[in-house]
Design an enzyme around this catalytic site. Structure first.
Site, mmCIF file in Angstrom:
data_model
loop_
_atom_site.group_PDB
_atom_site.id
_atom_site.type_symbol
_atom_site.label_atom_id
_atom_site.label_comp_id
_atom_site.label_asym_id
_atom_site.label_seq_id
_atom_site.Cartn_x
_atom_site.Cartn_y
_atom_site.Cartn_z
ATOM 1 N N HIS A 120 0.166 -5.823 37.809
ATOM 2 C CA HIS A 120 -0.375 -7.001 38.486
ATOM 3 C C HIS A 120 -1.311 -7.771 37.566
ATOM 4 C CE1 HIS A 120 -3.316 -9.127 41.022
ATOM 5 N NE2 HIS A 120 -2.229 -9.435 41.721
ATOM 6 N N GLY A 161 0.799 -1.226 0.000
ATOM 7 C CA GLY A 161 0.000 0.000 0.000
ATOM 8 C C GLY A 161 0.826 1.267 0.000
ATOM 9 N N ARG A 221 7.382 -14.040 -3.752
ATOM 10 C CA ARG A 221 8.005 -13.690 -2.480
ATOM 11 C C ARG A 221 7.544 -14.713 -1.447
ATOM 12 N NH1 ARG A 221 4.453 -8.207 -1.641
ATOM 13 N NH2 ARG A 221 2.459 -9.229 -1.616
#
Ligand code: PEP
Ligand code: MG
Length: 890
Positions: free
Chosen positions: A465, A105, A349
């Site tokens: 946590h 793109g 590719r």
């Protein structure tokens, strides 16, 4: 003279796959394909060095570039027997970008370049198809106009729609040659109007316009953002590929398609992809017409598989597929065009794939003999295994994004919003799917986290946590979603202008941090045979051992199921929050005299012994490291009046006295306060009780199973040798007492965490009194960077986004800072004791990049949350292979 231009195809291949940096991925692979005899239309690549030179030289090209381009263009002309700009038989070319790594793109393609008012007539004559020629021309104006000249794409689309409307047709195929002629005229007017310039008629001007647009696109904002996201340096530059056009839109014996040599979502060894008859490349991508499947096997009756429609070209493509896979030894993603039944390859590719596909392809290719087992191990990204161990969101499901947080613990979870741990437990007990939403969590929420499908917090980072505990449990967690405001009182949460209430449905994607409104369907994990096979291969290779951080029997079971070779960290403070024990814990903390404290501690002993017995049993002789209490005290203090009264009653003391004690105990900075061994030094009876519980449990399980249990007792937050000396003495005294009482002995180790800079720096001294070290890289990161684990979430993402830090240092070890301390700790420790056992139990123990680092400094094991164990096993194997390779080449 610098060579700026490399030829490919037509019998002259100057590049190849090895020149990817210079020619970009596309150019290098076009040359490679041509050089192994595959049908590639001739062309040339202008190197990435030209791109760099262009920017260094204020957008000027090297002086001799034009001459080299002219020569290469002339070679194409000779090779195909056409002439660029010729009005009888014109050569047309495509111009495409191609960086080292694909940047989808970034820059669109320009096709059919070389057409103008004269050459279009030549194309019509030579192709004997006037409609095709004018359709090609308008496509060219449309692409060149938008990509090179910046005319908004929709201006052309709108015109085409109007024209179709006027002609009373809905399909492009119904537009005749003379209609296209009109549309071409209108398109040119639009260009003139939008840009104030005529559409260029000169093919040379068109060519250089397109080349400059590609180089210019390298620095456009879209490309800059993409590069930042994917850590691609701007200095790499892009190459430009100019190639003779072949046409997939010259009739029904023509086609164009995009496909994968294997199924990229399952990995199955089938030819997978789509094609369109009588179409040009962008038609497949644009979605104007519905592409058809390649193979007949999976086609529905109303589809036209290529195998049936263009059998000869399909057969040729199957041959090419085979050659490509054998040559590249990997699954390929290819683009092709069929012109008059002749196949041409336009790109290949390495294909992107899901984790499941990566796994299957790696195993299959190793079995097929295409790659070795070691290569198969290296082909699967360890972090992607997470996708295979948890349910994931159905990619086809519709989603409505609410907000985003940190992807703290992977998997997908859907449930109703609940704001308190208690309510989660109640509703989950009734069989409801619940998501616990908290601003942040504390150990008191652990039972609710356990009962919930997922946890969402608005504060805290990747080692807060909530994140640590959820990962440990394998619970889905999105943490630090700062865009949400939670109102506990109103039982609502708001992000932007959307407010959700308790009881509303939400969906979390712990893999990418997305929070969706409503239910989104999920797909279950498939732990196929391939998974086990790859893990087995990895285990044969790796040097680092892999243990798990586990404190509950469930965690320990999960850890073993996933192949953990022991427990590297059992956080005993996490065991203190059960409803049956928290009261005693509070009494222990709140007691202001030793006697009261001892009573509370005595009540806790059987619980602890039972906890340890279960873990020793499950781990069945594998090493187990139990860390003595390391509580940030504030987490254990009674909150609110009701809790205070409850504790006061249990202790038989006035509320007032306890309130005073609570305020005396509360700290401004609990993370750096009275925790870890500091607490064990103040209250030795706590550590003594824990040591007793460990040794009694170990003796019991040894007797019961006949296996040697060698408990590893770990002292937290040591900064000085003296701290370890004192706590070690307490522990040893208790061990001796238990041995005497039981009339038996067993082997045991006493070691320490290295989680403070001072401990790393003075590791040589500390090692004198330690049997092992375990690097606590969570606290070591916090203290080295002076960066609070629990508060970093509010600004750390900015640091990472803006490149102040390459990665979140709580996720991937900061090699230069924290890593240097780890290295120092290793060297110091081993200098004193060459055989000192060394491990790591911070969150980094499950991070592939950090594991590579731990391999390089020579740790013996890594320890991570149970669900990360497979990731760590694979990452450790890859680290071993990389280290071997480095050794071989150095
Ligand atoms: C650490 O600090 O790296 C560690 C493992 O201990 P905790 O996360 O419990 O502080
Ligand atoms: Mg710690």
């Amino acid at each position: 003279m610098t060579k700026w231009v490399y030829n490919f195809g037509g019998g002259l291949n100057e590049g190849g796959a090895g020149l990817r940096n210079l020619l970009g991925g596309k150019g290098a692979n076009l040359a490679e394909m041509a050089s192994i005899g595959l049908p590639v239309p001739p062309g040339f690549t202008i190197t990435t060095e030209v791109c760099s030179a262009y920017y260094e030289n204020s957008n000027n090209y090297p002086a001799d570039l034009a001459q080299q381009v002219a020569g290469a263009l002339h070679r194409i002309e000779k090779s195909v027997g056409l002439v660029f700009g010729d009005s009888n038989a014109p050569l047309l070319v495509s111009v495409r970008s191609g960086a080292r790594v694909s940047m989808p793109g970034m820059m669109d393609t320009v096709l059919n370049l070389g057409l103008n008012d004269e050459t279009v007539e030549g194309l019509a004559a030579s192709s004997k198809d006037e409609r095709f020629a004018w359709d090609s021309y308008r496509r060219f104006i449309q692409m060149y106009g938008s990509v090179v000249m910046g005319v908004p794409h929709h201006r052309f689309e709108d015109l085409l729609e109007q024209a179709k409307h006027g002609l009373g047709v809905t399909d492009d195929t119904a537009i005749t040659a003379s209609d296209w002629r009109e549309i071409v005229r209108d398109y040119k007017e639009v260009v003139q109007k939008e840009t104030g310039k005529p559409f260029p008629n000169d093919p040379q001007e068109q060519l250089w316009g397109a080349i400059s647009a590609v180089f210019g696109s390298w620095m456009n904002p879209r490309a800059n953002t993409y590069r930042k996201l994917h850590e691609i340096p701007a200095s790499w530059g892009t190459a430009v590929n100019v190639q003779a056009m072949v046409f997939g839109n010259m009739g029904d014996d023509c086609a164009t398609g995009v496909c994968f040599t294997r199924d990229p979502s399952t990995g199955e060894n089938i030819f997978y992809g789509e094609y369109l008859v009588n179409a040009q490349g962008e038609d497949v991508v644009a979605g104007i017409r519905t592409p058809q499947p390649m193979a007949a096997g999976r086609a529905s009756p109303d589809q036209s598989p290529m195998e049936k429609v263009l059998p000869a070209a399909y057969e040729e493509l199957m041959r090419v597929r085979d050659i490509l896979e054998k040559h590249y030894r990997d699954m390929q993603d290819i683009e092709f065009t069929v012109q008059s039944n002749t196949l041409y390859m336009l790109q290949t590719r390495s294909g992107k794939r899901t984790a499941a596909a990566a796994l299957k392809i790696a195993i299959d290719m190793a079995r097929e003999g295409l790659i070795t087992q070691d290569e198969a191990i290296q082909r699967v990204p360890p972090a992607s295994l997470d996708q295979l161990l948890h349910p994931t969101l159905d990619p086809k499901a519709e989603k409505n994004l609410f907000t985003r947080g940190l992807p703290a613990s992977p998997g997908a979870a859907t449930g109703v919003i609940v704001f308190s741990a208690e309510e989660v437990e109640d509703r989950a007990a009734k069989g409801e799917d619940v998501i616990l939403v908290r601003i942040e969590t504390s150990p008191e929420d652990v039972h609710g986290m356990h009962a919930a499908r997922g946890v969402l917090t608005t504060r805290g980072g990747m080692t807060s946590h909530a994140a640590v505990v959820a990962r440990g449990m394998g619970r889905v967690c999105v943490a630090g979603a700062g865009g949400i405001t939670v109102d506990y009182k109103a039982q609502t949460m708001t992000a932007g202008n959307v407010t959700l209430k308790g009881g509303d449905w939400i969906t979390l994607d712990g893999g990418n941090g997305a929070v969706y409104v409503g239910k989104v369907s999920t797909i279950p994990p498939t732990l196929s045979g391939d998974f086990g096979t790859l893990m087995g291969w990895a285990d044969d290779v790796r040097r680092l051992r892999v243990r798990a951080n586990a404190e509950t029997p469930e965690d320990a079971e999960t850890a073993r199921r996933f192949g953990a070779e022991g427990v590297g960290l059992s956080r005993t403070e996490h065991m203190f929050f059960g409803p049956d024990r928290i009261g005693f814990v509070r009494q222990m903390i709140m007691a202001d005299d030793t006697e009261t404290r001892k009573t509370a501690i005595a009540a806790l002993l059987p619980f602890q012994r039972d906890d340890f017995t279960k873990i020793f049993r499950i781990m069945s002789g594998l090493p187990v490291t139990i860390r003595l209490l390391d509580p940030p005290l504030h987490e254990f203090l009674p909150h609110g009046e009701a809790e205070l009264e409850e504790v006061a009653k249990a202790m038989g003391q006035p509320v007032e006295a306890l309130r005073a004690r609570r305020s005396a105990l509360s700290e401004a900075n609990p993370m750096l306060g009275h925790r870890g061994c500091r607490l064990g030094i103040s209250y030795p009876e706590i550590y003594a009780m824990q040591v007793r519980a460990i040794i009694e449990a170990a003796i019991a399980v040894s007797k019961e199973t006949g296996k040697a249990i060698v408990p590893e007792i770990m002292i937290p937050l040591v900064g000085m040798k003296t701290e370890l000396e004192v706590t070690r003495k307490t522990a040893e005294a208790e061990v001796v007492t238990v041995f005497k009482e039981q009339g038996t002995t067993l082997e045991y180790l006493i070691g320490t965490m290295i989680e403070l800079p001072r401990a790393a720096i003075t590791a040589g001294q500390i090692a004198e009194v330690a049997d092992f070290f375990s690097f606590g890289t969570n606290d070591l990161t916090q203290t080295t960077l002076g960066l609070s684990r629990d508060d970093a979430g509010s600004f750390l993402p900015y640091y990472v986004d803006h490149g102040l830090l390459p990665k979140d240092p709580f996720v991937s070890i900061d090699r230069e800072g924290v890593g240097a301390l780890v290295r120092m700790g290793v060297e110091g420790g081993r200098k004193t004791k060459p055989n000192l056992k060394l491990g790591v139990c911070g969150e980094h123990g499950g991070d592939p990049d950090s594991i590579a680092f731990f391999e390089s400094v020579g740790l013996d094991y890594v320890s991570c949350s149970p669900f990360r164990v497979p990731v760590a096993r694979l990452a450790a194997a890859q680290a071993t292979l990389a280290a071997r390779k480095e050794k071989a080449t150095s």
